[in-house]
Scaffold this motif. Structure first.
Motif, PDB file in Angstrom:
ATOM      1  N   THR A  27       0.825  -1.211   0.000  1.00 63.04           N
ATOM      2  CA  THR A  27       0.000   0.000   0.000  1.00 63.04           C
ATOM      3  C   THR A  27       0.860   1.261   0.000  1.00 63.04           C
ATOM      4  O   THR A  27       0.337   2.355  -0.097  1.00 63.04           O
ATOM      5  CB  THR A  27      -0.951   0.017   1.216  1.00 63.04           C
ATOM      6  OG1 THR A  27      -0.175  -0.127   2.400  1.00 63.04           O
ATOM      7  CG2 THR A  27      -1.967  -1.111   1.116  1.00 63.04           C
ATOM      8  N   SER A  63       8.059  -3.028   8.289  1.00 58.16           N
ATOM      9  CA  SER A  63       7.379  -2.965   9.591  1.00 58.16           C
ATOM     10  C   SER A  63       8.362  -2.785  10.736  1.00 58.16           C
ATOM     11  O   SER A  63       8.122  -1.986  11.645  1.00 58.16           O
ATOM     12  CB  SER A  63       6.541  -4.224   9.824  1.00 58.16           C
ATOM     13  OG  SER A  63       5.429  -4.240   8.969  1.00 58.16           O
ATOM     14  N   PRO A  98       0.962  -8.893   8.469  1.00 56.30           N
ATOM     15  CA  PRO A  98       0.309  -8.696   7.168  1.00 56.30           C
ATOM     16  C   PRO A  98      -0.948  -9.548   7.006  1.00 56.30           C
ATOM     17  O   PRO A  98      -1.019 -10.673   7.497  1.00 56.30           O
ATOM     18  CB  PRO A  98       1.377  -9.136   6.162  1.00 56.30           C
ATOM     19  CG  PRO A  98       2.671  -8.998   6.879  1.00 56.30           C
ATOM     20  CD  PRO A  98       2.354  -9.299   8.316  1.00 56.30           C
ATOM     21  N   THR A  99      -1.920  -8.969   6.334  1.00 55.86           N
ATOM     22  CA  THR A  99      -3.155  -9.668   5.958  1.00 55.86           C
ATOM     23  C   THR A  99      -3.464  -9.271   4.515  1.00 55.86           C
ATOM     24  O   THR A  99      -2.779  -8.437   3.930  1.00 55.86           O
ATOM     25  CB  THR A  99      -4.338  -9.246   6.852  1.00 55.86           C
ATOM     26  OG1 THR A  99      -4.599  -7.847   6.632  1.00 55.86           O
ATOM     27  CG2 THR A  99      -4.062  -9.496   8.328  1.00 55.86           C
ATOM     28  N   ARG A 101      -5.904  -7.451   3.622  1.00 51.62           N
ATOM     29  CA  ARG A 101      -6.273  -6.025   3.651  1.00 51.62           C
ATOM     30  C   ARG A 101      -5.087  -5.117   3.935  1.00 51.62           C
ATOM     31  O   ARG A 101      -5.063  -3.971   3.516  1.00 51.62           O
ATOM     32  CB  ARG A 101      -7.339  -5.778   4.728  1.00 51.62           C
ATOM     33  CG  ARG A 101      -8.735  -6.024   4.232  1.00 51.62           C
ATOM     34  CD  ARG A 101      -9.745  -5.684   5.276  1.00 51.62           C
ATOM     35  NE  ARG A 101      -9.640  -4.267   5.644  1.00 51.62           N
ATOM     36  CZ  ARG A 101     -10.422  -3.673   6.500  1.00 51.62           C
ATOM     37  NH1 ARG A 101     -11.383  -4.346   7.081  1.00 51.62           N
ATOM     38  NH2 ARG A 101     -10.274  -2.404   6.786  1.00 51.62           N
ATOM     39  N   GLU A 102      -4.134  -5.613   4.716  1.00 52.65           N
ATOM     40  CA  GLU A 102      -2.952  -4.829   5.072  1.00 52.65           C
ATOM     41  C   GLU A 102      -1.697  -5.641   4.729  1.00 52.65           C
ATOM     42  O   GLU A 102      -1.123  -6.296   5.591  1.00 52.65           O
ATOM     43  CB  GLU A 102      -2.951  -4.476   6.559  1.00 52.65           C
ATOM     44  CG  GLU A 102      -4.037  -3.515   6.957  1.00 52.65           C
ATOM     45  CD  GLU A 102      -4.027  -3.172   8.442  1.00 52.65           C
ATOM     46  OE1 GLU A 102      -4.102  -1.979   8.746  1.00 52.65           O
ATOM     47  OE2 GLU A 102      -3.933  -4.098   9.271  1.00 52.65           O
ATOM     48  N   GLU A 104       1.254  -4.913   4.284  1.00 51.89           N
ATOM     49  CA  GLU A 104       2.471  -4.517   4.988  1.00 51.89           C
ATOM     50  C   GLU A 104       2.383  -4.819   6.474  1.00 51.89           C
ATOM     51  O   GLU A 104       3.330  -4.583   7.208  1.00 51.89           O
ATOM     52  CB  GLU A 104       2.694  -3.007   4.832  1.00 51.89           C
ATOM     53  CG  GLU A 104       2.881  -2.572   3.424  1.00 51.89           C
ATOM     54  CD  GLU A 104       2.846  -1.065   3.269  1.00 51.89           C
ATOM     55  OE1 GLU A 104       3.033  -0.332   4.255  1.00 51.89           O
ATOM     56  OE2 GLU A 104       2.624  -0.624   2.143  1.00 51.89           O
ATOM     57  N   ALA A 106       0.578  -3.652  10.071  1.00 53.95           N
ATOM     58  CA  ALA A 106       0.288  -2.293  10.520  1.00 53.95           C
ATOM     59  C   ALA A 106       1.023  -2.001  11.818  1.00 53.95           C
ATOM     60  O   ALA A 106       1.028  -2.814  12.735  1.00 53.95           O
ATOM     61  CB  ALA A 106      -1.212  -2.107  10.718  1.00 53.95           C
ATOM     62  N   ARG A 108       0.875   0.802  14.771  1.00 55.84           N
ATOM     63  CA  ARG A 108      -0.052   1.815  15.271  1.00 55.84           C
ATOM     64  C   ARG A 108       0.457   2.424  16.574  1.00 55.84           C
ATOM     65  O   ARG A 108       0.977   1.736  17.432  1.00 55.84           O
ATOM     66  CB  ARG A 108      -1.421   1.198  15.535  1.00 55.84           C
ATOM     67  CG  ARG A 108      -2.196   0.824  14.306  1.00 55.84           C
ATOM     68  CD  ARG A 108      -3.588   0.260  14.677  1.00 55.84           C
ATOM     69  NE  ARG A 108      -4.384   0.017  13.496  1.00 55.84           N
ATOM     70  CZ  ARG A 108      -4.273  -1.044  12.719  1.00 55.84           C
ATOM     71  NH1 ARG A 108      -3.385  -1.968  13.015  1.00 55.84           N
ATOM     72  NH2 ARG A 108      -5.040  -1.189  11.649  1.00 55.84           N
ATOM     73  N   VAL A 113      -2.242   4.949  12.250  1.00 59.37           N
ATOM     74  CA  VAL A 113      -1.449   3.948  11.548  1.00 59.37           C
ATOM     75  C   VAL A 113      -0.214   4.650  10.993  1.00 59.37           C
ATOM     76  O   VAL A 113      -0.320   5.665  10.312  1.00 59.37           O
ATOM     77  CB  VAL A 113      -2.253   3.297  10.402  1.00 59.37           C
ATOM     78  CG1 VAL A 113      -1.383   2.308   9.627  1.00 59.37           C
ATOM     79  CG2 VAL A 113      -3.490   2.590  10.946  1.00 59.37           C
ATOM     80  N   GLN A 115       2.548   5.058   8.478  1.00 58.03           N
ATOM     81  CA  GLN A 115       2.677   4.647   7.087  1.00 58.03           C
ATOM     82  C   GLN A 115       3.941   5.151   6.414  1.00 58.03           C
ATOM     83  O   GLN A 115       4.208   4.803   5.275  1.00 58.03           O
ATOM     84  CB  GLN A 115       1.466   5.139   6.290  1.00 58.03           C
ATOM     85  CG  GLN A 115       0.172   4.543   6.804  1.00 58.03           C
ATOM     86  CD  GLN A 115      -1.045   5.104   6.106  1.00 58.03           C
ATOM     87  OE1 GLN A 115      -1.084   6.286   5.792  1.00 58.03           O
ATOM     88  NE2 GLN A 115      -2.008   4.258   5.869  1.00 58.03           N
TER      89      GLN A 115
END
Length: 176
Positions: A27, A63, A98-99, A101-102, A104, A106, A108, A113, A115
């Motif tokens: 992303t 990450s 990582p998933t 949807r994400e 990378e 996340a 937090r 988040v 980025q």
């Protein structure tokens, strides 16, 4: 001892191709951060040390980079909070893997988040997350502009991550 990483070469076709591959699979678009010497150094070192690894292999490195810089910022900021308010507070830097949807994962800080790739961007995002969490959870507005007695806003400037007064837009101090 690891050999020194050669200086970044923006003309390296394999490096530029790898950055485009990362942008397609993650992303984050790393090419947008190449103006930052710190971000460029991080990306170049990852490339030199690991080759044109796929995005899924790069994501954990990104990450870890984000976590380390966010933790540095949060640790320094909580020291400042204690010095200025007398309150010892805990604000964790959280990570989720990582998933779909994400891709990378996340990192937090509070609701924010993280980025960025450039450490200054990461510091500003971590500061904003810490500030929001302290306001919501602890009802603490911090930091304040001593001149205007209003909360400051975390942002990225040429000099790095800074706190800016929300009344007159003057820089009050560096974040880290």
């Amino acid at each position: 001892m690891k050999p020194a990483v050669p200086p970044p070469d923006l003309a390296d076709l394999a490096f530029r191709t790898w950055l485009r591959t990362l942008a397609e699979g993650l992303t984050t678009d790393p090419e947008g951060d190449l103006a930052s010497q710190d971000a460029l150094a991080f990306l170049w070192a990852a490339f030199v040390e690991n080759g044109a690894m796929p995005p899924s292999y790069f994501a954990p490195l990104l990450s870890a980079h984000r976590q380390a810089h966010a933790q540095r910022a949060v640790t320094a900021l909580l020291t400042q909070v204690h010095a200025e308010t007398g309150r010892r507070l805990d604000v964790p830097v959280r990570y989720s893997p990582p998933t779909a949807r994400e891709p990378e994962g996340a990192v937090r800080v509070g609701p924010e988040v993280v980025q960025g790739i450039d450490p200054s961007d990461i510091h500003a995002e971590a500061a904003e997350g810490l500030q929001c969490l302290l306001a919501d959870r602890d009802r603490l507005i911090w930091p304040l502009c001593l001149e205007h007695r209003v909360g400051l806003h975390a942002t990225r400037a040429v000099s790095g991550a800074v706190w800016v007064c929300s009344v007159s837009d003057h820089t009050v101090r560096r974040i880290v």
